[in-house]
Design a protein around this motif. Structure first.
Motif, PDB file in Angstrom:
ATOM      1  N   CYS A   1      35.681  79.645  -7.043  1.00 12.49           N
ATOM      2  CA  CYS A   1      34.427  80.265  -7.275  1.00 12.49           C
ATOM      3  C   CYS A   1      34.632  80.525  -8.841  1.00 12.49           C
ATOM      4  CB  CYS A   1      34.307  81.593  -6.695  1.00 12.49           C
ATOM      5  SG  CYS A   1      34.046  81.755  -4.893  1.00 12.49           S
ATOM      6  N   THR A   2      35.582  80.372  -9.489  1.00 12.56           N
ATOM      7  CA  THR A   2      35.890  80.577 -10.784  1.00 12.56           C
ATOM      8  C   THR A   2      36.413  79.619 -11.580  1.00 12.56           C
ATOM      9  OG1 THR A   2      37.879  81.878 -10.593  1.00 12.56           O
ATOM     10  CG2 THR A   2      35.884  83.111 -10.675  1.00 12.56           C
ATOM     11  N   GLU A   3      36.564  78.282 -11.143  1.00 10.73           N
ATOM     12  CA  GLU A   3      37.349  77.293 -11.451  1.00 10.73           C
ATOM     13  C   GLU A   3      36.605  76.835 -12.800  1.00 10.73           C
ATOM     14  OE1 GLU A   3      36.204  73.723  -8.761  1.00 10.73           O
ATOM     15  OE2 GLU A   3      38.189  74.654  -8.485  1.00 10.73           O
ATOM     16  N   LYS A   4      37.150  76.128 -13.739  1.00 14.75           N
ATOM     17  CA  LYS A   4      36.167  75.417 -14.970  1.00 14.75           C
ATOM     18  C   LYS A   4      35.513  74.416 -14.454  1.00 14.75           C
ATOM     19  CE  LYS A   4      39.789  76.239 -18.625  1.00 14.75           C
ATOM     20  NZ  LYS A   4      40.432  75.640 -19.587  1.00 14.75           N
ATOM     21  N   SER A   5      34.141  74.225 -15.000  1.00 15.30           N
ATOM     22  CA  SER A   5      33.210  73.302 -14.607  1.00 15.30           C
ATOM     23  C   SER A   5      32.773  72.361 -15.475  1.00 15.30           C
ATOM     24  CB  SER A   5      31.988  74.072 -14.524  1.00 15.30           C
ATOM     25  OG  SER A   5      30.768  73.714 -14.176  1.00 15.30           O
ATOM     26  N   ASP A   6      32.358  71.281 -15.003  1.00 19.44           N
ATOM     27  CA  ASP A   6      31.836  70.119 -15.900  1.00 19.44           C
ATOM     28  C   ASP A   6      30.607  70.387 -16.509  1.00 19.44           C
ATOM     29  OD1 ASP A   6      34.442  69.186 -16.123  1.00 19.44           O
ATOM     30  OD2 ASP A   6      34.046  67.764 -14.388  1.00 19.44           O
ATOM     31  N   ALA A   7      29.846  71.563 -16.251  1.00 19.27           N
ATOM     32  CA  ALA A   7      28.396  71.537 -16.698  1.00 19.27           C
ATOM     33  C   ALA A   7      28.291  71.170 -18.046  1.00 19.27           C
ATOM     34  CB  ALA A   7      28.062  72.939 -16.724  1.00 19.27           C
ATOM     35  N   LYS A   8      27.146  70.468 -18.400  1.00 19.92           N
ATOM     36  CA  LYS A   8      26.492  70.121 -19.494  1.00 19.92           C
ATOM     37  C   LYS A   8      26.170  71.196 -20.295  1.00 19.92           C
ATOM     38  CE  LYS A   8      25.330  65.735 -18.127  1.00 19.92           C
ATOM     39  NZ  LYS A   8      25.747  65.472 -16.881  1.00 19.92           N
ATOM     40  N   ASN A   9      26.308  71.379 -21.799  1.00 19.71           N
ATOM     41  CA  ASN A   9      25.769  72.447 -22.554  1.00 19.71           C
ATOM     42  C   ASN A   9      24.353  73.061 -22.223  1.00 19.71           C
ATOM     43  OD1 ASN A   9      28.237  72.939 -23.892  1.00 19.71           O
ATOM     44  ND2 ASN A   9      27.673  71.885 -25.290  1.00 19.71           N
ATOM     45  N   GLY A  10      23.428  72.075 -22.057  1.00 17.12           N
ATOM     46  CA  GLY A  10      22.089  72.376 -21.544  1.00 17.12           C
ATOM     47  C   GLY A  10      21.922  73.200 -20.432  1.00 17.12           C
ATOM     48  N   ASP A  11      22.728  72.969 -19.464  1.00 18.22           N
ATOM     49  CA  ASP A  11      22.718  73.595 -18.147  1.00 18.22           C
ATOM     50  C   ASP A  11      23.356  74.822 -18.090  1.00 18.22           C
ATOM     51  OD1 ASP A  11      21.333  71.415 -17.514  1.00 18.22           O
ATOM     52  OD2 ASP A  11      23.296  70.413 -16.418  1.00 18.22           O
ATOM     53  N   ALA A  12      24.115  75.509 -19.220  1.00 14.98           N
ATOM     54  CA  ALA A  12      24.903  76.545 -19.238  1.00 14.98           C
ATOM     55  C   ALA A  12      24.446  77.505 -19.885  1.00 14.98           C
ATOM     56  CB  ALA A  12      26.491  76.228 -19.593  1.00 14.98           C
ATOM     57  N   ILE A  13      24.800  78.738 -19.642  1.00 16.50           N
ATOM     58  CA  ILE A  13      24.599  80.070 -20.667  1.00 16.50           C
ATOM     59  C   ILE A  13      25.525  80.136 -21.406  1.00 16.50           C
ATOM     60  CG2 ILE A  13      24.303  82.669 -20.729  1.00 16.50           C
ATOM     61  CD1 ILE A  13      23.530  82.484 -17.723  1.00 16.50           C
ATOM     62  N   GLN A  14      25.358  79.863 -22.861  1.00 12.41           N
ATOM     63  CA  GLN A  14      26.350  80.046 -24.050  1.00 12.41           C
ATOM     64  C   GLN A  14      26.642  81.405 -24.255  1.00 12.41           C
ATOM     65  OE1 GLN A  14      27.409  77.046 -25.398  1.00 12.41           O
ATOM     66  NE2 GLN A  14      26.076  76.220 -23.525  1.00 12.41           N
ATOM     67  N   VAL A  15      27.747  81.918 -24.023  1.00  7.43           N
ATOM     68  CA  VAL A  15      28.210  83.206 -24.438  1.00  7.43           C
ATOM     69  C   VAL A  15      28.927  83.315 -25.499  1.00  7.43           C
ATOM     70  CG1 VAL A  15      29.341  85.409 -23.345  1.00  7.43           C
ATOM     71  CG2 VAL A  15      28.026  83.895 -21.796  1.00  7.43           C
ATOM     72  N   THR A  16      28.850  84.223 -26.541  1.00  7.22           N
ATOM     73  CA  THR A  16      29.516  84.442 -27.569  1.00  7.22           C
ATOM     74  C   THR A  16      30.090  85.632 -27.751  1.00  7.22           C
ATOM     75  OG1 THR A  16      28.380  82.648 -28.832  1.00  7.22           O
ATOM     76  CG2 THR A  16      29.626  83.960 -30.118  1.00  7.22           C
ATOM     77  N   ALA A  17      31.272  85.850 -27.612  1.00  7.24           N
ATOM     78  CA  ALA A  17      31.971  86.839 -27.576  1.00  7.24           C
ATOM     79  C   ALA A  17      32.587  87.479 -28.951  1.00  7.24           C
ATOM     80  CB  ALA A  17      33.153  87.131 -26.762  1.00  7.24           C
ATOM     81  N   ALA A  18      32.580  88.588 -29.262  1.00  4.35           N
ATOM     82  CA  ALA A  18      33.301  89.018 -30.720  1.00  4.35           C
ATOM     83  C   ALA A  18      33.697  90.362 -30.412  1.00  4.35           C
ATOM     84  CB  ALA A  18      32.226  88.796 -31.882  1.00  4.35           C
ATOM     85  N   ASP A  19      34.086  90.806 -31.476  1.00  2.45           N
ATOM     86  CA  ASP A  19      35.133  92.141 -31.392  1.00  2.45           C
ATOM     87  C   ASP A  19      33.852  93.639 -30.907  1.00  2.45           C
ATOM     88  OD1 ASP A  19      37.578  91.288 -31.803  1.00  2.45           O
ATOM     89  OD2 ASP A  19      37.277  91.691 -33.978  1.00  2.45           O
ATOM     90  N   SER A  20      32.596  93.167 -31.315  1.00  2.00           N
ATOM     91  CA  SER A  20      31.407  94.391 -30.968  1.00  2.00           C
ATOM     92  C   SER A  20      30.441  93.807 -30.516  1.00  2.00           C
ATOM     93  CB  SER A  20      31.339  95.265 -32.320  1.00  2.00           C
ATOM     94  OG  SER A  20      30.829  94.224 -33.316  1.00  2.00           O
ATOM     95  N   THR A  21      30.170  92.453 -30.087  1.00  2.70           N
ATOM     96  CA  THR A  21      28.925  91.798 -29.913  1.00  2.70           C
ATOM     97  C   THR A  21      29.182  90.759 -28.617  1.00  2.70           C
ATOM     98  OG1 THR A  21      29.135  89.983 -31.048  1.00  2.70           O
ATOM     99  CG2 THR A  21      27.857  92.022 -32.082  1.00  2.70           C
ATOM    100  N   CYS A  22      28.230  90.808 -27.631  1.00  2.10           N
ATOM    101  CA  CYS A  22      28.291  89.619 -26.528  1.00  2.10           C
ATOM    102  C   CYS A  22      26.999  89.029 -26.678  1.00  2.10           C
ATOM    103  CB  CYS A  22      28.325  90.505 -25.394  1.00  2.10           C
ATOM    104  SG  CYS A  22      28.853  89.277 -23.877  1.00  2.10           S
ATOM    105  N   ASP A  23      26.855  87.851 -27.300  1.00  4.28           N
ATOM    106  CA  ASP A  23      25.535  87.253 -27.376  1.00  4.28           C
ATOM    107  C   ASP A  23      25.482  86.213 -26.158  1.00  4.28           C
ATOM    108  OD1 ASP A  23      24.711  88.804 -29.589  1.00  4.28           O
ATOM    109  OD2 ASP A  23      25.856  87.303 -30.857  1.00  4.28           O
ATOM    110  N   THR A  24      24.347  86.072 -25.619  1.00  2.21           N
ATOM    111  CA  THR A  24      23.828  85.168 -24.451  1.00  2.21           C
ATOM    112  C   THR A  24      22.768  84.115 -24.721  1.00  2.21           C
ATOM    113  OG1 THR A  24      22.497  86.914 -23.238  1.00  2.21           O
ATOM    114  CG2 THR A  24      24.861  86.650 -22.742  1.00  2.21           C
TER     115      THR A  24
END
Length: 189
Positions: free
Chosen positions: A24-47
């Motif tokens: 259920c949590t293994e790495k996937s080969d999903a293409k970037n277009g099919d995935a939710i991009q999550v950018t984590a930082a020290d005080s933000t979480c952008d999706t």
């Protein structure tokens, strides 16, 4: 001879079970277009999106912060659908999960502490998962119990750590077992 065979069978069954669970949590080969991009930082979480269709969802996570972070997909009541811990600074990871229609949150937890920075995620299509209030009540009660155990354990662990730092071996020996009680009562579950 029978004990050896049993050990091999037990090991094989355990390996198969672990493989099934971690799928259920293994790495996937999903293409970037099919995935939710999550950018984590020290005080933000952008999706990159706030809504996805039901089914397999893929998060392409990048930690741009200075601390290790944890990223979770959560139900509204904070139950974890899927998670990845210890995503180091500058590290990328792909997380996949199977989700049904409903409301969720994506949480980034910088330093892997607290409730984290959260983004709403709406999953559309399919059927909304039917909830059993008895199970929700049981999960809430267990969460409360586990938190009580953690709260009671932390001061005992601090006493043990202080004894070690002070070089007081006798006090460390005396406080070691009590410092483990809270962990040992919740760990098997």
């Amino acid at each position: 001879m029978r004990a050896v065979r049993l050990s091999v069978v037990t090991a094989a069954a355990t390996a198969a079970a672990l493989a099934a669970v971690t799928g259920c949590t293994e790495k996937s080969d999903a293409k970037n277009g099919d995935a939710i991009q999550v950018t984590a930082a020290d005080s933000t979480c952008d999706t990159s999106v706030k809504s996805v269709p039901a089914g397999q969802v893929t998060l392409k996570i990048e930690n741009k912060g200075s601390k290790a972070t944890e990223v979770e997909i959560l139900f509204p009541d904070d139950r974890i659908v899927s998670e990845k811990e210890n995503i180091g600074p500058g590290t990328k990871y792909t997380l996949t999960a199977e989700v049904k229609a409903g409301a969720y949150e994506i949480a980034c937890r910088p330093g892997m502490k607290g409730l984290g920075v959260r983004q709403k995620l709406t999953v559309t299509g399919g059927k909304v998962a039917k909830r059993d209030p008895r199970l929700d009540k049981a999960v809430a009660a267990y969460r409360e119990y586990a938190q009580e155990q953690a709260d009671a354990t932390i001061p005992r662990v601090q006493t043990f750590a202080d004894a070690i730092k002070a070089g007081d071996l006798e006090a460390a020996k005396k406080t070691f077992a009590p410092s483990r009680v809270g962990w040992e009562t919740t760990e098997p579950i």
